[in-house]
Design a protein around this motif. Sequence first.
Motif, PDB file in Angstrom:
ATOM      1  N   ALA A 101       0.709  -1.122  -0.023  1.00  0.00           N
ATOM      2  CA  ALA A 101      -0.255  -0.364  -0.149  1.00  0.00           C
ATOM      3  C   ALA A 101       0.699   1.020  -0.229  1.00  0.00           C
ATOM      4  O   ALA A 101       1.745   1.651   0.537  1.00  0.00           O
ATOM      5  N   ARG A 119      -1.533   5.830  -9.639  1.00  0.00           N
ATOM      6  CA  ARG A 119      -3.059   4.463  -9.506  1.00  0.00           C
ATOM      7  C   ARG A 119      -2.807   3.895 -11.492  1.00  0.00           C
ATOM      8  O   ARG A 119      -3.000   2.504 -11.469  1.00  0.00           O
ATOM      9  N   PRO A 126      -3.096  -0.060  -3.157  1.00  0.00           N
ATOM     10  CA  PRO A 126      -4.218   0.268  -2.521  1.00  0.00           C
ATOM     11  C   PRO A 126      -3.221   1.870  -2.296  1.00  0.00           C
ATOM     12  O   PRO A 126      -2.792   1.821  -1.461  1.00  0.00           O
ATOM     13  N   ILE A 128      -3.555   5.500   0.179  1.00  0.00           N
ATOM     14  CA  ILE A 128      -4.068   5.753   1.262  1.00  0.00           C
ATOM     15  C   ILE A 128      -3.620   7.699   1.308  1.00  0.00           C
ATOM     16  O   ILE A 128      -2.522   7.951   1.667  1.00  0.00           O
ATOM     17  N   VAL A 150      -7.307   7.997  -4.573  1.00  0.00           N
ATOM     18  CA  VAL A 150      -7.310   7.779  -3.790  1.00  0.00           C
ATOM     19  C   VAL A 150      -8.245   6.620  -2.752  1.00  0.00           C
ATOM     20  O   VAL A 150      -9.749   6.995  -3.592  1.00  0.00           O
ATOM     21  N   ASP A 151      -7.908   5.283  -2.662  1.00  0.00           N
ATOM     22  CA  ASP A 151      -9.051   4.911  -1.582  1.00  0.00           C
ATOM     23  C   ASP A 151      -9.309   5.106  -0.041  1.00  0.00           C
ATOM     24  O   ASP A 151     -10.383   4.231   0.563  1.00  0.00           O
ATOM     25  N   PHE A 152      -8.331   6.220   0.627  1.00  0.00           N
ATOM     26  CA  PHE A 152      -9.556   6.131   1.979  1.00  0.00           C
ATOM     27  C   PHE A 152      -9.020   7.737   2.448  1.00  0.00           C
ATOM     28  O   PHE A 152      -7.746   7.419   1.594  1.00  0.00           O
ATOM     29  N   LEU A 169     -15.856   9.003  -0.790  1.00  0.00           N
ATOM     30  CA  LEU A 169     -13.993   8.715   0.015  1.00  0.00           C
ATOM     31  C   LEU A 169     -14.346   8.392   1.490  1.00  0.00           C
ATOM     32  O   LEU A 169     -14.625   8.885   2.255  1.00  0.00           O
ATOM     33  N   LYS A 170     -13.954   6.933   1.491  1.00  0.00           N
ATOM     34  CA  LYS A 170     -13.965   6.322   3.021  1.00  0.00           C
ATOM     35  C   LYS A 170     -13.459   7.657   4.149  1.00  0.00           C
ATOM     36  O   LYS A 170     -11.814   7.849   3.750  1.00  0.00           O
ATOM     37  N   PHE A 392      -8.306  -0.745   7.495  1.00  0.00           N
ATOM     38  CA  PHE A 392      -8.283  -0.167   5.906  1.00  0.00           C
ATOM     39  C   PHE A 392      -7.385  -1.417   5.475  1.00  0.00           C
ATOM     40  O   PHE A 392      -8.149  -2.127   4.740  1.00  0.00           O
TER      41      PHE A 392
END
Length: 396
Positions: A101, A119, A126, A128, A150-152, A169-170, A392
């Motif tokens: 990650a 990406r 992943p 972050i 992004v993912d988080f 977005l979490k 995560f």
Amino acid sequence: MAMSPPDAPLVKRKLMLVAAEASGDALGAGLMAQLRVQAPDIDWSFVGIGGARMSEQGVKSPFDIAQLSILGLVEGLKALPRVKARVRDTVALTVSEKPDAVVLIDSWGFTLRAAVAIRKALPGVPLIKYVGPQVWAARPGRAKTLAGAVDFLIALHPMDPPFFEAQGLKTIVVGNPALHTNFGDADPLAFRKSIGLSADAPMLLVLPGSRPAEIKHMMPVFAEVLARLHRERPDLTFVMPVADTVRARVEAAVKAIPVPIRLVENEAGKFSAMRAATLALACSGTVSTELALAGCPMVIAYKLEPLTYWIYKRISTLKHATMFNIMADRRIAPEFLQNECTADNLLNAIDQRLDDKALREEQVREQFEALDIMGRGSAPTAERAARAVLDFLDLR
């Protein structure tokens, strides 16, 4: 977290962290240290981009992040070729290391470009983001941009989640790291003794910033303020902490000021000086929260390139620049920004506070109240951020 059997091999995990400024470097170092504490049955390998603090945790950066310490829209445009080159270096490192990650820390312009490029190069890794853009202050459209990259998101401020979660977005809030600055080893009396000051002698702490652009814009007006104060108050002692990122620039600027200035060159000395100071004159930034925690009253100043400031004023919704002023929604510490950042204005605010102990004490009390609103006393930022990363990545 369930522990592995005694003879079981450690699970290996490689995490890449990318920080482009001193503040991000500190966040990255704290995160790595906490990951080792909270997940001791993982054999952590850390790679990435960072500074001295992350280097102590094992990250070997392929370039000096000082070249990415860029402030302002106009300055960012000028530095764009250099930024793009460092993004390519970052992507090359990611492809080479193939981490489990990537954590991209603060520095909106650089880390967004890095996220998009990573990406594209490694679609499955992943991503972050640690510290989001302050969309609650300006340019809320950046929430959608970040959500697509992004993912988080690990956010610092309670105002962040509604903007980013609305875009899918979490987001989790871990608090402002400056709230957890450790003053446990600070010794104000020993510091004063080390520079020949009595316990009640007046001392002004001067903090001109940690970015090259801040030194460029702030030192000329600070120099005039110090020269005039020295003439008017010959008993006033000037102390100036120096950030590693701008050491040479500050030292050169100080030599040109006809005033005796004592430089402080380490964190421990800086925190003792904050506790020891009668008053601080500070460039706006994280240092204002640190000063408030130390119980030091302050006068805040800031200047940008004129065009950058003109653009900023047209996109910003904020009434204040200092975080505890923003959270309290009132001007606890005086702020003098751009055209108001003049020697006369700064001197007037400084003189008022040097001459009025009750005013200083009232400002300190109000600063403490604002820090409580910000979340003073909560679990440390690094501890909460490490938990967020482990959750995560499903490593707890």
